[in-house]
Design a protein around this motif. Structure first.
Motif, PDB file in Angstrom:
ATOM      1  N   TRP A 433       4.206   6.768 -67.026  1.00  0.00           N
ATOM      2  CA  TRP A 433       5.025   5.710 -66.432  1.00  0.00           C
ATOM      3  C   TRP A 433       6.505   5.947 -66.729  1.00  0.00           C
ATOM      4  CZ3 TRP A 433       8.081   2.852 -69.692  1.00  0.00           C
ATOM      5  CH2 TRP A 433       7.731   2.832 -71.045  1.00  0.00           C
ATOM      6  N   GLN A 434       6.771   6.604 -67.846  1.00  0.00           N
ATOM      7  CA  GLN A 434       8.175   6.844 -68.189  1.00  0.00           C
ATOM      8  C   GLN A 434       8.877   7.736 -67.178  1.00  0.00           C
ATOM      9  OE1 GLN A 434       8.594   7.442 -72.719  1.00  0.00           O
ATOM     10  NE2 GLN A 434       6.426   7.554 -72.278  1.00  0.00           N
ATOM     11  N   LEU A 435       8.105   8.651 -66.585  1.00  0.00           N
ATOM     12  CA  LEU A 435       8.677   9.480 -65.520  1.00  0.00           C
ATOM     13  C   LEU A 435       9.008   8.592 -64.332  1.00  0.00           C
ATOM     14  CD1 LEU A 435       6.182  12.505 -65.463  1.00  0.00           C
ATOM     15  CD2 LEU A 435       8.257  12.259 -66.811  1.00  0.00           C
ATOM     16  N   GLY A 436       8.075   7.650 -64.056  1.00  0.00           N
ATOM     17  CA  GLY A 436       8.250   6.749 -62.923  1.00  0.00           C
ATOM     18  C   GLY A 436       9.574   6.007 -62.989  1.00  0.00           C
ATOM     19  N   VAL A 437       9.980   5.651 -64.199  1.00  0.00           N
ATOM     20  CA  VAL A 437      11.250   4.924 -64.370  1.00  0.00           C
ATOM     21  C   VAL A 437      12.401   5.706 -63.758  1.00  0.00           C
ATOM     22  CG1 VAL A 437      12.897   4.057 -66.059  1.00  0.00           C
ATOM     23  CG2 VAL A 437      10.464   3.770 -66.468  1.00  0.00           C
ATOM     24  N   ASP A 438      12.457   7.011 -64.075  1.00  0.00           N
ATOM     25  CA  ASP A 438      13.540   7.847 -63.549  1.00  0.00           C
ATOM     26  C   ASP A 438      13.511   7.929 -62.038  1.00  0.00           C
ATOM     27  OD1 ASP A 438      13.307  10.120 -66.343  1.00  0.00           O
ATOM     28  OD2 ASP A 438      14.698   8.462 -65.977  1.00  0.00           O
ATOM     29  N   TYR A 439      12.311   7.983 -61.475  1.00  0.00           N
ATOM     30  CA  TYR A 439      12.228   8.054 -60.021  1.00  0.00           C
ATOM     31  C   TYR A 439      12.756   6.767 -59.393  1.00  0.00           C
ATOM     32  CZ  TYR A 439       9.600  12.436 -60.134  1.00  0.00           C
ATOM     33  OH  TYR A 439       9.227  13.741 -60.322  1.00  0.00           O
ATOM     34  N   PHE A 440      12.363   5.661 -59.957  1.00  0.00           N
ATOM     35  CA  PHE A 440      12.860   4.380 -59.434  1.00  0.00           C
ATOM     36  C   PHE A 440      14.387   4.311 -59.534  1.00  0.00           C
ATOM     37  CE2 PHE A 440       9.154   2.624 -58.074  1.00  0.00           C
ATOM     38  CZ  PHE A 440       8.241   2.186 -59.027  1.00  0.00           C
ATOM     39  N   ASP A 441      14.923   4.880 -60.608  1.00  0.00           N
ATOM     40  CA  ASP A 441      16.380   4.873 -60.777  1.00  0.00           C
ATOM     41  C   ASP A 441      17.088   5.537 -59.612  1.00  0.00           C
ATOM     42  OD1 ASP A 441      16.595   5.323 -64.406  1.00  0.00           O
ATOM     43  OD2 ASP A 441      16.450   3.528 -63.149  1.00  0.00           O
ATOM     44  N   HIS A 442      16.402   6.490 -59.000  1.00  0.00           N
ATOM     45  CA  HIS A 442      17.042   7.209 -57.904  1.00  0.00           C
ATOM     46  C   HIS A 442      16.638   6.702 -56.534  1.00  0.00           C
ATOM     47  CE1 HIS A 442      17.920  10.024 -61.248  1.00  0.00           C
ATOM     48  NE2 HIS A 442      19.075  10.045 -60.618  1.00  0.00           N
ATOM     49  N   CYS A 443      16.139   5.481 -56.498  1.00  0.00           N
ATOM     50  CA  CYS A 443      15.868   4.830 -55.221  1.00  0.00           C
ATOM     51  C   CYS A 443      16.834   3.667 -55.106  1.00  0.00           C
ATOM     52  CB  CYS A 443      14.430   4.297 -55.187  1.00  0.00           C
ATOM     53  SG  CYS A 443      13.199   5.595 -55.175  1.00  0.00           S
ATOM     54  N   PRO A 444      17.948   3.882 -54.430  1.00  0.00           N
ATOM     55  CA  PRO A 444      19.021   2.885 -54.444  1.00  0.00           C
ATOM     56  C   PRO A 444      18.656   1.509 -53.895  1.00  0.00           C
ATOM     57  CG  PRO A 444      19.466   4.626 -52.834  1.00  0.00           C
ATOM     58  CD  PRO A 444      18.300   5.062 -53.616  1.00  0.00           C
ATOM     59  N   GLN A 445      17.751   1.481 -52.905  1.00  0.00           N
ATOM     60  CA  GLN A 445      17.492   0.187 -52.279  1.00  0.00           C
ATOM     61  C   GLN A 445      16.503  -0.684 -53.043  1.00  0.00           C
ATOM     62  OE1 GLN A 445      18.054   0.582 -48.388  1.00  0.00           O
ATOM     63  NE2 GLN A 445      18.248  -1.611 -48.092  1.00  0.00           N
TER      64      GLN A 445
END
Lengths: 667, 320
Positions: A433-445
């Motif tokens: 899930w910690q990886l998921g955090v970074d991905y969400f960070d790069h979804c601006p909307q």
């Protein structure tokens, strides 16, 4: 609409009627039920409307054996998407590609043109190398797996990864690198050579045999080389045949010459397109001439090779078995066709013969060759059971600025949509899930709100995990989530009687109500046991003491005890008095405080001044006066004795202090 | 593709009416016509019975987990007209509150967003909706909306908490001014939206589109857009998606998701509100997603069958 994929839950009893469904944070629940038992199963038209069951049927509702059919299943199925299960095996892939993804997001956007493109190609190659490493691991795992089911699972994963790498490689060539016709062709040839491996064994066998030209598969191998544009290797093999058969030396020399002279694009291409075209035209005509005047008439193998060089579709198609795939066929045709006229006609029908329909992999590759990027993404999304591939590929293509035009209905775009899906899936895993955090960070909307919704569902099994989650929330100013997590941890600690932990969590949550509750517990504990727990915490509250009145009192009261312990009696006395006069202490505690004053009143040295003593007396009177008659009646002997003792002590102190102060004044 | 990762044998002696995972997916609560509520620990594919709660005198229709910040709390409602709130205290589950203020079956219970406090909405066949709010020290305060739906109320669902206006952090101890809303569905074929004003609950909207009893309503979680979305399903076989674009909540427009051939009993949204699950009388659960062009498309259906897992095979269909 197209046929909807159906997912079957095994073992569920078909004699029961309906499926009850509920969402879990990462999974779904399914169980059999019979709806309509509640809230009135009868619609208005039926007699006896409103109440589903007749009065008195409270005990008889739906019990098995009531004649309503077979007993229903009492099982609940917990169902998860396959991708979430395969997460374990693909873990390394997810971890390593995460690094590449982040690197790409942060990469230099200022680089333009060639250097940017080179950078993006490198990223693409990195992804593929990670895929191949994962394939290798999976392959090893498959080999060493004893359980046949596990072996089959791993093998399936290997073939899926292999297909993914094939597709990605093609996309890299066509979209990311997007070279011009000549270099593009070279790349495609490499691609074919790398991925069409069915013939490799045969090639090895022939080459390693004692006398290759005598091998029955000799000509097959030569054909393979020609089809794959490996003309030097073809020539080398042919030369061995030539030396073995002196009668056809001439034929060999001609063919060898033609192969040598074939104009091929080189990477450091210096010739212009016109030059290239002229050369090719000239060469093509020469091949034509040799074919037409029957130079190869006596050797069907060599004749067919010449035809292939001429790009004769039928001749190429005859070697279907050696090409094994339609895309090999496509690239071969491209190789031997006019350099500037490059229609990418797929002609799959020619290859497949019209009986079999394209497999998902074929559909995807077809879309790629037709440069239908969105179609590629769509088909991959459908064919693959996990979002990893489409999410990362689309993100890369987006960075190549190839996906500008499409905006989806709900305002987001394709890249973000896929990344959100992929990252959401990661949250079902206890550490990924910690990886998921970074991905969400790069979804601006929607990245932030998705993170908010998902991060709340991470089980806070340990203090470390909670702190980890907290840090992530704090870094992103997700105040609501911070508060919520702290409250949850405080509640957990309280349930486990860890008051100190509960207190620090509620302070962190800035939860005044909870802090009050816990402070009360501390005080209650003190009254019962006569000592404080978690002294360290209470002693070092600092400004957070002000969170709640009760907490302030707790801190100050502890301070009083400390002062007393350090024999700083007058300070302790002052504090004690202040706690009552400033109404920091709750009324319920006054008696305890006054009782605490007793030892101070009985010190050798006078501690309380006259004024202070009067104050104390006032407090005592307030306390006793405040009690109703009933309460006074209920007060037991101990209570009354205490009050009496206090009155006595206060009076004595007053006497002593008057004398002392009077004496001082006098002297 | 999906796989069953765990099959929990609840040992309920009669039909199961509801099964709900807790917040973290670590515990499962089930309720049944056998009048019991059971709680299982389902971590790592296991199934350990933690509690077998008895207290209802009739079939239990629904269970609902409260937010973990309030502790381990579960609510259940039953044909016996009661709502019971259970709490885990010192490792054991016990009844912490029992509400008997309804005159007939209580069909649905739903906890409010944790931001509002610990509040439970209950819908009953007596047409009323009660709101039970925890005030501290074991005390609950009750607010009742009588005659919310004529004939009966079948479902209640809360709107997500949205703080109006300011986004700056509130100073500690001060509660932001939330506008509390929830939706209900009833036997009067209506979906209603209720809003709290000055401590009183008022009917804010009446959503008319169904031609038969509304069986379930589900308010979608918020993903930060100003639109609100509600799904409703009915005896009439229809599922509607209602959307309201403005923050004032005044204009709702329905979009028909699908007309099924049978009664639709249950609708529910995934956590990020991008998938709607619909359970119907036709042995299937279908999953729906909004597509690029604003239309709703069925992305898969989950149905029952015997034998191994395989995608694409139809489960055995029953004769009605």
């Amino acid at each position: 609409p197209a046929a909807v994929p159906s997912q079957v839950v095994p073992g569920a009893d078909p004699s029961a009627r309906q499926l009850c469904f509920a969402w879990g944070p990462a999974e779904v629940l399914v169980c059999e039920t019979l709806f309509g038992r509640r809230g009135g199963s009868l619609s208005p038209g039926e007699p006896g409307l409103g109440r589903a069951l007749v009065p008195g049927a409270l005990t008889g509702c739906g019990v098995a054996g009531s004649g309503e059919g077979a007993p229903s299943s009492s099982r609940v199925f917990v169902v998860r998407k396959d991708q979430d299960i395969y997460i374990q095996t693909l873990r390394k892939l997810f971890n390593e590609s995460h690094g590449i993804f982040i690197g790409l997001q942060r990469s230099e956007e200022e680089l333009a043109g060639k250097s940017r493109k080179a950078q993006l190609v490198q990223v693409s190659k990195n992804y593929r190398s990670v895929m191949r490493a994962c394939m290798e691991d999976m392959h090893q795992a498959a080999i060493s797996a004893r359980d046949p089911a596990l072996h089959s699972q791993y093998s399936t994963q290997v073939s899926i990864l292999s297909a993914m790498e094939l597709i990605w490689n093609l996309c890299e060539i066509l979209f990311v690198e997007a070279a011009t016709a000549g270099p593009l062709l070279l790349r495609l040839l490499d691609w074919v050579r790398l991925h069409v491996c069915d013939v490799d064994n045969m090639v090895r066998e022939v080459l390693s045999s004692e006398n290759p030209p005598k091998h029955e598969l000799f000509w097959n191998v030569v054909d393979v080389f020609v089809l794959q544009g490996r003309l030097d290797e073809a020539r080398h093999l042919l030369s061995r045949e030539a030396s073995a058969d002196p009668t056809s030396v001439n034929m060999y020399r001609v063919l060898d010459d033609l192969m040598k002279k074939m104009p091929v694009p080189t990477l450091g291409n210096t010739q212009t397109l016109t030059e290239m075209e002229l050369k090719w035209q000239h060469w093509h005509e020469e091949c034509q001439r040799y074919l037409q005047n029957g130079t190869f008439a006596s050797n069907s193998h060599m004749e067919s090779i010449c035809k292939i060089l001429l790009g004769d579709e039928d001749a190429i198609l005859e070697k279907k078995e050696l090409m094994t795939t339609w895309y090999h066929f496509l690239v071969t045709r491209l190789l031997y066709s006019h350099p500037t006229v490059k229609p990418m006609e797929l002609r799959m029908d020619l290859f497949l013969g019209g009986e079999s329909s394209p497999e998902p992999l074929d559909t995807i590759l077809m879309a790629a060759f037709e440069f239908e990027m969105h179609q590629v993404i769509k088909e991959c999304s459908i064919a693959l059971s996990n979002w990893w591939f489409v999410a990362h590929l689309t993100d890369l293509l987006d960075h190549c600025k190839l996906l500008q035009s499409h905006n989806l209905y709900f305002g987001s775009n394709m890249r973000e949509f896929l990344l959100l899906e992929y990252a959401s899936g990661l949250f079902s895993h206890h550490s990924l899930w910690q990886l998921g955090v970074d991905y969400f960070d790069h979804c601006p909307q929607y990245g932030r709100v998705y993170l908010e919704l998902h991060i709340e569902r991470i089980p806070l099994n340990t203090e470390q995990k909670a702190l980890k989650v907290l840090r992530i929330c704090e870094q992103r100013q997700m105040h609501e989530q911070v508060r919520s997590i702290c409250k949850i941890m405080a509640m957990k600690a309280l349930r486990n009687n860890r008051l100190g932990s509960a207190l620090s969590w509620s302070i962190r949550a800035k939860d005044a109500a909870f802090a009050t509750l816990i402070s009360d517990r501390f005080l209650k504990d003190y009254c019962e046991r006569g000592c404080f727990s978690d002294l360290d915490l209470i002693d070092n509250l600092g400004p957070s003491m002000l969170l709640s009145d009760r907490l302030t009192f707790l801190g100050k009261y502890r301070e009083f005890h400390r002062l007393y312990g350090e024999k700083r009696f007058s300070e302790a006395a002052k504090l004690l008095l202040m706690l009552m006069t400033a109404h920091i202490a709750p009324c319920s505690f006054w008696m305890t405080l006054l009782t605490d004053a007793l030892p101070l009143l009985e010190q050798k040295e006078v501690v309380f001044s006259a004024e202070q003593t009067y104050e104390l007396m006032r407090c005592l009177e307030d306390l006793t006066a405040g009690k109703s008659e009933k309460q006074k009646f209920q007060d037991d002997e101990v209570e009354t004795t205490k009050v009496e003792m206090l009155r006595l002590a206060l009076a004595r102190n007053l006497a002593r202090v008057i004398v002392k102060e009077g004496t001082l004044e006098g002297s | 593709q999906v796989s069953v990762i765990n099959t929990v044998d609840t040992s309920h002696e009669d039909m199961i009416h509801d099964a709900q995972m807790d917040y973290y997916g670590t515990r499962l609560a089930t309720c049944s016509s056998d009048r019991s509520v059971k709680i299982f620990d389902v971590r790592n594919g296991g199934q350990i019975l933690i509690a077998d709660l008895r207290g209802h005198e009739g079939p239990v229709w629904q269970v609902a987990w409260a937010h973990p910040m309030y502790g381990n709390i579960l609510a259940s409602c039953s044909y016996d007209r009661k709502v019971i709130i259970w709490k885990e205290e010192n490792g054991t589950w016990e009844k912490t509150y029992e509400y008997t203020g309804h005159d007939s079956s209580v069909n649905s219970v739903c906890w409010a967003p944790h931001d509002y406090g610990l509040i439970l909405a209950c819908g009953s066949s007596d047409g009323a909706i009660s709101l039970l709010g925890y005030t501290g020290e074991g005390q609950w305060e009750v607010k009742k909306i009588s005659n919310a739906h004529t004939i009966g109320c079948n479902a209640v669902s809360w709107a997500p908490a949205v703080v109006p206006g300011s986004l700056i952090e509130q100073p500690s101890g001060q509660k932001p001014n939330y506008i509390k809303r929830f939706a209900s569905g009833g036997c009067d074929n209506l979906v209603k939206i209720w809003k709290e004003e000055d401590g009183q609950w008022k009917e804010e909207q009446k959503l008319e589109a169904h031609s038969d009893w509304v069986r379930d309503v589900a308010w979608a979680p918020s993903i930060g857009l100003p639109t609100s979305t509600i799904a409703s399903c009915s005896q009439d076989g229809r599922v509607f998606i209602w959307t309201c674009d403005d923050a004032s909540g005044s204009s709702w427009s329905p979009k028909l998701l699908h007309k099924f051939n049978d009664v639709v009993w249950h609708v529910s949204w995934s956590i990020t509100a991008n998938i709607l699950a619909v359970s119907g009388g036709d042995n299937k659960v279908t999953l729906w997603k909004e597509s690029v062009d604003g239309l709703w498309a069925c992305i898969s259906d989950v149905n029952k069958g015997q034998g191994g897992v395989s995608a694409g095979t139809e489960g055995q269909q029953n004769e009605q």
